[in-house]
Design an enzyme around this catalytic site. Sequence first.
Site, PDB file in Angstrom:
ATOM      1  N   GLY A  81      85.288   2.638  28.321  1.00  0.00           N
ATOM      2  CA  GLY A  81      84.814   3.093  27.013  1.00  0.00           C
ATOM      3  C   GLY A  81      85.865   2.895  25.930  1.00  0.00           C
ATOM      4  O   GLY A  81      87.064   2.968  26.189  1.00  0.00           O
ATOM      5  N   ARG A 145      82.871  -2.599  31.906  1.00  0.00           N
ATOM      6  CA  ARG A 145      83.102  -1.649  33.001  1.00  0.00           C
ATOM      7  C   ARG A 145      83.069  -2.303  34.385  1.00  0.00           C
ATOM      8  O   ARG A 145      82.904  -1.605  35.387  1.00  0.00           O
ATOM      9  CB  ARG A 145      82.067  -0.523  32.947  1.00  0.00           C
ATOM     10  CG  ARG A 145      82.225   0.425  31.769  1.00  0.00           C
ATOM     11  CD  ARG A 145      81.500   1.731  32.008  1.00  0.00           C
ATOM     12  NE  ARG A 145      81.561   2.618  30.856  1.00  0.00           N
ATOM     13  CZ  ARG A 145      82.568   3.462  30.616  1.00  0.00           C
ATOM     14  NH1 ARG A 145      83.581   3.505  31.453  1.00  0.00           N
ATOM     15  NH2 ARG A 145      82.553   4.242  29.566  1.00  0.00           N
ATOM     16  N   ASP A 176      89.776   5.242  36.515  1.00  0.00           N
ATOM     17  CA  ASP A 176      89.205   4.235  37.419  1.00  0.00           C
ATOM     18  C   ASP A 176      89.873   2.877  37.200  1.00  0.00           C
ATOM     19  O   ASP A 176      90.221   2.188  38.163  1.00  0.00           O
ATOM     20  CB  ASP A 176      87.691   4.090  37.179  1.00  0.00           C
ATOM     21  CG  ASP A 176      86.902   5.237  37.799  1.00  0.00           C
ATOM     22  OD1 ASP A 176      87.387   5.812  38.793  1.00  0.00           O
ATOM     23  OD2 ASP A 176      85.817   5.563  37.290  1.00  0.00           O
ATOM     24  N   LYS A 202      94.345   5.110  28.797  1.00  0.00           N
ATOM     25  CA  LYS A 202      93.337   5.211  27.731  1.00  0.00           C
ATOM     26  C   LYS A 202      92.194   6.110  28.147  1.00  0.00           C
ATOM     27  O   LYS A 202      91.824   6.106  29.314  1.00  0.00           O
ATOM     28  CB  LYS A 202      92.807   3.801  27.449  1.00  0.00           C
ATOM     29  CG  LYS A 202      91.607   3.741  26.557  1.00  0.00           C
ATOM     30  CD  LYS A 202      90.436   2.962  27.152  1.00  0.00           C
ATOM     31  CE  LYS A 202      89.732   3.683  28.282  1.00  0.00           C
ATOM     32  NZ  LYS A 202      88.434   3.168  28.676  1.00  0.00           N
ATOM     33  N   THR A 203      91.640   6.889  27.297  1.00  0.00           N
ATOM     34  CA  THR A 203      90.316   7.513  27.397  1.00  0.00           C
ATOM     35  C   THR A 203      90.246   8.681  26.432  1.00  0.00           C
ATOM     36  O   THR A 203      91.154   9.528  26.393  1.00  0.00           O
ATOM     37  CB  THR A 203      89.900   7.995  28.809  1.00  0.00           C
ATOM     38  OG1 THR A 203      88.612   8.607  28.692  1.00  0.00           O
ATOM     39  CG2 THR A 203      90.830   8.987  29.480  1.00  0.00           C
ATOM     40  N   ASP A 205      88.347  11.007  26.788  1.00  0.00           N
ATOM     41  CA  ASP A 205      88.042  12.198  27.584  1.00  0.00           C
ATOM     42  C   ASP A 205      89.271  13.060  27.842  1.00  0.00           C
ATOM     43  O   ASP A 205      89.149  14.242  28.177  1.00  0.00           O
ATOM     44  CB  ASP A 205      87.431  11.804  28.940  1.00  0.00           C
ATOM     45  CG  ASP A 205      86.036  11.211  28.794  1.00  0.00           C
ATOM     46  OD1 ASP A 205      85.577  11.076  27.647  1.00  0.00           O
ATOM     47  OD2 ASP A 205      85.419  10.885  29.819  1.00  0.00           O
TER      48      ASP A 205
HETATM   49  P1  FBP Z   1      86.258   5.950  29.690  1.00  0.00           P
HETATM   50  O1  FBP Z   1      86.524   6.967  30.762  1.00  0.00           O
HETATM   51  O2  FBP Z   1      86.031   4.590  30.200  1.00  0.00           O
HETATM   52  O3  FBP Z   1      87.324   5.983  28.630  1.00  0.00           O
HETATM   53  O4  FBP Z   1      84.911   6.349  28.941  1.00  0.00           O
HETATM   54  C1  FBP Z   1      84.625   7.667  28.640  1.00  0.00           C
HETATM   55  C2  FBP Z   1      83.344   7.823  27.873  1.00  0.00           C
HETATM   56  O5  FBP Z   1      83.557   7.687  26.491  1.00  0.00           O
HETATM   57  C3  FBP Z   1      82.701   9.167  28.221  1.00  0.00           C
HETATM   58  O6  FBP Z   1      83.137  10.158  27.338  1.00  0.00           O
HETATM   59  C4  FBP Z   1      81.234   8.841  28.172  1.00  0.00           C
HETATM   60  O7  FBP Z   1      80.512   9.645  29.075  1.00  0.00           O
HETATM   61  C5  FBP Z   1      81.157   7.427  28.618  1.00  0.00           C
HETATM   62  O8  FBP Z   1      82.382   6.836  28.257  1.00  0.00           O
HETATM   63  C6  FBP Z   1      80.028   6.652  27.984  1.00  0.00           C
HETATM   64  O9  FBP Z   1      79.990   5.385  28.540  1.00  0.00           O
HETATM   65  P2  FBP Z   1      79.290   4.121  27.885  1.00  0.00           P
HETATM   66  O10 FBP Z   1      80.173   3.653  26.780  1.00  0.00           O
HETATM   67  O11 FBP Z   1      79.248   3.141  29.000  1.00  0.00           O
HETATM   68  O12 FBP Z   1      77.965   4.560  27.373  1.00  0.00           O
END
Ligand code: FBP
Length: 554
Positions: A81, A145, A176, A202-203, A205
Amino acid sequence: MNISPLQVQRLKYVPKLPGMLRHGINEICVKEGEETSSVADQEKIKALFPNTYGKKEITFEKGVNTSAAKKQVVGVILSGGQAPGGHNVVCGLYDALKATNPENVLYGFKGGPSGLLEDNYLVFDDEYIDQFRNTGGFDIIGSGRTKLETEEQFAVAAEVCKKHEITAIVIIGGDDSNTNAAVLAEYFAAHGTGVQVIGCPKTIDGDLKNEDIECSFGFDTATKTYSELIGNIERDANSAKKYWHFVKVMGRSASHVALECALETQPNICLISEEVAEKKMSLAQISDYIADSVAARAAKGMNFGVAIIPEGVVEFVPEFSALIKEINEMLAGSKADEFNALASWKEKYAFIQNGLSKESFGVFATLPETVQQQLFLERDPHGNVQVSLIESEKLFSALVKANLEERKKNGTYKGKFSPLHHFFGYEGRCAFPSNFDADYCYSLGYNAFMLIQYGYNGYLSKISNLSRPAEEWVAGGMPITKMMNMERRHGEDKPVIRKALVELDGKPFKYFEERRATWAVETCYTYPGAIQYYGPDEVCNLTTRTLALEKGMM
Ligand code: FBP
């Protein structure tokens, strides 16, 4: 390209590096620390990573640069993400690489890890990269992803690296993706490819953190963006005094984002998934808890409020997570095709009724139909339920509404309940990075190149002491295997980076816990406003409350 006045100014912003990286490339040397071991399951992790396990932590400091002067050809990948600041990681990496030797080359693999497998890339130059400095987004090369996990994929990656004479790969990703970086690093070492792998944390979250990594990048900007919006909603609620706002915020499993937004805005309610799991709260108990606040405020004439719901909460409610598990099993193998082939929701509903246990079907039947259907949306490539697609803000407001109707019947509630719903997720992931994230990310990228230059493999770029001014930040690296343990994934024991959930005995949660009863019945809103890029230090270089509390600064 049309660019906004803010972007024109941001392109000129010069990110701050840690003091120890400001001396010029030739004056950065390495100080090696202790050998490391994984956070748990040491023997198993060691056996799986014989070439990269147990390496020493390192820090950089001022001194004579003793790294090998070989030409570097580096490939960079953005994974998962989006998170504000990703572009600056690439810029910092590029600047350090070119400052070391103008002949060095930076490849950008497009669309995430699949770009490496498909040999889909661009080669960075000044003109291209300069358009992206201090901007949000991952559009510089795109993200994806795809999971890098099989021997076949690793062999293809090794071939692509060989073709371009790549000496190192930098993977910018979450837990991951950095787990995959560690596995790839081990593969490259075991097969004598000579290609190094460096990760960057990165994230938005905020769940890739531990005693070494104080926070992942993007968390600062994303939570400030959501907090601005929540503060605006609070002010609207307090002006009109007629709506209850249910605001879902991103955070796939951990509730760091929700907690940080609550610390910033002091809403009436904020659910914390980790607490829900710890107390084994049922949907009924949660709706009771929110309805108590609605009723108490109504009794004081305040038929309005704000509730923050972390997007991952549903998976932490025991009865709900049991339901999700049963659904996953029910749809395993060819059953998913059978289910998807059913033409109407009525037929699908009968299939579900047949496939679920009595308890789980009981829970399922109480959910609004939209949420029932959202539980059957496609899983992500890691097998996770896409919680961002489940409208839990609507689920909880519906449950609270039903709860209040019961209270009306027995005369314990006489208010008016008009809920409105919001989801803040994608809005924050590509915002212009705050000065903190712009500086932090640039430093992570710059530092990643120093790790490459000094020959490290399977390391995470590490910048610490982040609650202090950038001058005092500490740059270094740590073996990714240090953060790993064994976890059950898809029926198998796998080595993975341990996800950091909200600690219920940690300072940020304790601070919130001590105040939330007052926030639930009074109106104590705070309005953080927009991220400031220019102006006094105390508004432009703010850290998150979470980091400030964790570091004892608040
Ligand atoms: P990452 O862990 O890859 O940084 O992504 C987190 C996130 O932003 C979450 O908060 C959310 O649930 C998810 O990605 C949404 O995923 P997508 O962009 O595939 O809809």
